[in-house]
Design an enzyme around this catalytic site. Structure first.
Site, mmCIF file in Angstrom:
data_model
loop_
_atom_site.group_PDB
_atom_site.id
_atom_site.type_symbol
_atom_site.label_atom_id
_atom_site.label_comp_id
_atom_site.label_asym_id
_atom_site.label_seq_id
_atom_site.Cartn_x
_atom_site.Cartn_y
_atom_site.Cartn_z
ATOM 1 N N TRP A 153 0.831 -1.203 0.000
ATOM 2 C CA TRP A 153 0.000 0.000 0.000
ATOM 3 C C TRP A 153 0.863 1.249 0.000
ATOM 4 O O TRP A 153 1.418 1.630 1.037
ATOM 5 C CB TRP A 153 -0.923 0.002 1.226
ATOM 6 N N HIS A 190 -7.005 1.646 2.188
ATOM 7 C CA HIS A 190 -8.061 0.650 1.961
ATOM 8 C C HIS A 190 -9.189 0.867 2.977
ATOM 9 O O HIS A 190 -9.042 1.703 3.888
ATOM 10 C CB HIS A 190 -7.504 -0.787 2.017
ATOM 11 N N ARG A 216 -4.152 5.934 -2.961
ATOM 12 C CA ARG A 216 -2.831 5.298 -3.112
ATOM 13 C C ARG A 216 -1.878 6.248 -3.824
ATOM 14 O O ARG A 216 -2.239 6.841 -4.842
ATOM 15 C CB ARG A 216 -2.940 4.018 -3.955
ATOM 16 N N GLN A 230 -13.540 1.330 -2.646
ATOM 17 C CA GLN A 230 -13.568 -0.092 -2.291
ATOM 18 C C GLN A 230 -14.858 -0.388 -1.542
ATOM 19 O O GLN A 230 -15.527 0.515 -1.032
ATOM 20 C CB GLN A 230 -12.406 -0.433 -1.349
ATOM 21 N N VAL A 273 -5.711 -11.525 7.288
ATOM 22 C CA VAL A 273 -6.538 -12.741 7.170
ATOM 23 C C VAL A 273 -5.649 -13.981 7.148
ATOM 24 O O VAL A 273 -4.491 -13.923 6.744
ATOM 25 C CB VAL A 273 -7.424 -12.716 5.899
ATOM 26 N N ALA A 343 -13.607 -11.821 5.977
ATOM 27 C CA ALA A 343 -13.545 -10.445 5.490
ATOM 28 C C ALA A 343 -13.264 -10.496 3.995
ATOM 29 O O ALA A 343 -12.723 -11.474 3.488
ATOM 30 C CB ALA A 343 -12.444 -9.675 6.200
#
Ligand code: DAH
Length: 375
Positions: A153, A190, A216, A230, A273, A343
């Protein structure tokens, strides 16, 4: 002579008044005021009158000529302005001109569609700040400072970095107890930080989506913009599993594309995750074949061309997803032994591009009405 003038007056004013267009009017001007015009002839004859008559009739005749000229002018300008505003021939049966009213931007429409699909599946719609702290955007999502995953990112940092704690603004005062964790400010890269913010304030079970703007620090090209949208998803409970994720995602795409659509989960990596997944959908253009049949050659033989949407692979990468990492639950003060959840995060522009066959992300932000008005 006086009678002639009187007659001319009556006749000429009447005819001028009745003139329907500039051409008729011009003809009348020649008829009365031209070199061989009727009034010109009368004025010329004045010289043959006796002095007494000249005194009497002369000024009246001149006055009439002036009035006539003025009247010509005023009728001419009336006709000219009527002609330019089209009033001379009103066709009352013609349909009215449509008033151009604005409409929602394509991205707003697609976002609404996505909201509606998830709302119908009992998800709540939540939002969070676009100016975010380093803690929520990175640390709490298991992306510590100096971790190579931060390279995923590219970040816009705010220059005037005040301290932020628990979502409340605080003045930088040097002895802030929370300064052990970073509160440097940035533009969120994000929508995932809203996962932490929501979990801090709510107890499971719940399921939410978070549509929002992200930023970004990147060079732009046909598939990258410095700001884009998003939609984050988060579902947490005591027994939420990967099977639930699969069902929700498959159902979402079925409703979005209005048909049953195959999906594929590939192992991938995102720090927040475990396991992490990349979700692919079968290409909406070639139906997963990677080829498009074309009949168009001279002998109308069928040719197979590579599909330019999925680059011949038959699949489109459409979102990142996974099971919420235990570290993320810990950051939100949840017991990872008690709760689990999934998620996901998807790019709104990418969805719109696939759904409507749009080749370049920059079109959304070009402000070009030829693009915008197609939807
Ligand atoms: N936040 C990720 C990104 O911007 C996308 C994402 C991936 C979100 C996996 C998730 C997830 O919630 O589980 O690249």
């Amino acid at each position: 002579m006086e009678i002639r003038i009187e007659e001319l007056k009556k006749q000429s004013f009447k005819l001028i008044e009745e003139a329907k267009d500039l051409k008729t009017l011009e003809n009348l001007r020649v008829r009365y005021l031209g070199r061989k015009g009727e009034l010109t002839a009368v004025l010329r004859d004045l010289k043959n009158l006796s002095l007494e008559d000249k005194r009497k009739i002369g000024p009246a005749a001149q006055k009439f000529r002036q009035e006539l000229e003025d009247f010509f002018d005023s009728v001419a300008s009336k006709l000219a302005s009527a002609a330019s505003s089209g009033k001379t021939s009103i066709d009352v049966t013609m349909p009215g001109r449509k008033i151009a009213v604005g409409h929602l931007h394509l991205l707003t429409m697609v976002e609404k569609e996505i909201r509606d699909i998830f709302k119908a599946m009992n998800f709540s719609v939540v939002d969070g700040p676009e100016v975010e702290s380093e803690y929520y955007n990175f640390d709490a999502l298991n992306i510590p400072q100096n971790h190579p995953a931060r390279d995923m990112w590219d970040t816009f940092w705010l220059q005037d970095n005040q301290n932020v704690a628990n979502g409340k603004w605080q003045m930088a005062n040097g002895n802030d107890k929370l300064s052990a964790i970073s509160h440097r400010l940035l533009l969120r890269t994000h929508t995932s930080p809203v996962q932490i913010r929501y979990m801090e304030m709510h107890k499971p079970p719940f399921q939410i989506i978070v549509p929002g703007k992200v930023f970004r620090f990147e060079a732009t090209d046909a598939s990258h913009e410095t700001n884009f949208y998003q939609v984050e998803g988060l579902m947490v409970g005591k027994d939420v599993s990967l099977a639930n994720l699969k069902f929700v995602i498959r159902e979402f795409f079925k409703r979005l594309f209005d048909k049953k659509i195959n999906i594929r989960l590939r192992p991938s990596y995102f720090p927040f995750v475990e396991p992490g997944l990349e979700v692919d959908v079968q290409c909406v253009k070639c139906g997963g074949k990677g080829l498009i049949s074309q009949s168009g050659t001279a002998d109308s033989a069928k040719r197979n061309l590579g599909c330019n949407i999925c680059k011949n692979s038959g699949w489109l990468e459409i979102m990142g997803a996974g099971m919420v990492h235990p570290r993320v639950f810990e950051a939100a003060h949840y017991n990872p032994e008690e709760y689990q959840g999934f998620a996901f995060g998807l790019g709104l522009e990418r969805i719109a591009m696939i759904k409507y066959g749009i080749p370049d992300i920059r079109l959304f932000y070009s402000g070009d009405l030829r693009f915008i008005n197609q939807f």
